[in-house]
Scaffold this active site. Structure first.
Site: not given
Ligand code: NI
Length: 174
Positions: A49, A54, A96-97, A138-139, A142
């Site tokens: 995701g 991000q 998380c990236l 989660h996404e 953000h």
């Molecule tokens: Ni994330």
């Protein structure tokens, strides 16, 4: 897709990760290309995701694919909203990236119902459980500047943030 289509992913503590993203305007001409680049960036990372903040775009746009690999099932979500959540909770490990190599068990509603607009402008709705449910939550977090570590105790969160800062500093020196 070439390397030039990949977008740089922001890391904590970049302040753009803490901003509230703005709604995408109907028929915003930038969205299809941005979504395609976000998907390419997510697959390359690799991740399941990615939210527009991000990659430094403060827009309510998310891409998800919990089955990358042989049978990709990309989901592009414009202005997604959680419209229902179960009382029942579920705990699973998240990463998380934007916090590379950091993982923790996060507890969230087990089942959520999400509504969004797809790239064709059609309204979509989906009830998700398991990994997809956690990924959606989660996404979507953000988009409001919320990170998975915010769901942890302050002690655990600070441990992870300190470890991340140390690791990222180490990478810069190499
Ligand atoms: Ni994330």
């Amino acid at each position: 897709m070439t390397e030039a289509d990949l977008l740089p992913i922001l890391y904590v503590p970049d302040t753009r990760l803490r901003a509230k993203a703005k709604p995408v305007q109907p028929a915003d001409p930038r969205i299809p290309a941005l979504a395609e680049k976000m998907l390419a960036t997510m697959y390359k990372a690799p991740g399941i995701g990615l939210a527009a903040p991000q990659v430094g775009e403060l827009l309510r746009l998310v891409v998800v694919d919990i089955r990358p690999g042989d049978k990709p099932e990309p989901i592009v979500m414009v202005n997604p909203e959680i419209i229902g959540a179960s009382k029942e909770l579920a705990t699973r490990e998240e990463g998380c990236l934007s916090l590379p190599n950091q993982f923790a068990e996060v507890t969230r509603p087990a089942v959520v119902k999400v509504r969004w607009t797809d790239l064709s402008g059609a309204r979509q709705e989906r009830e998700a459980d398991g990994l997809l449910s956690a990924c959606f939550q989660h996404e979507l977090d953000h988009l409001d500047g919320v990170l998975f570590v915010d769901h942890l105790s302050a002690l655990r969160r600070n441990m992870i943030l300190r470890k991340l800062a140390k690791e990222l500093k180490g990478q810069q020196r190499e």
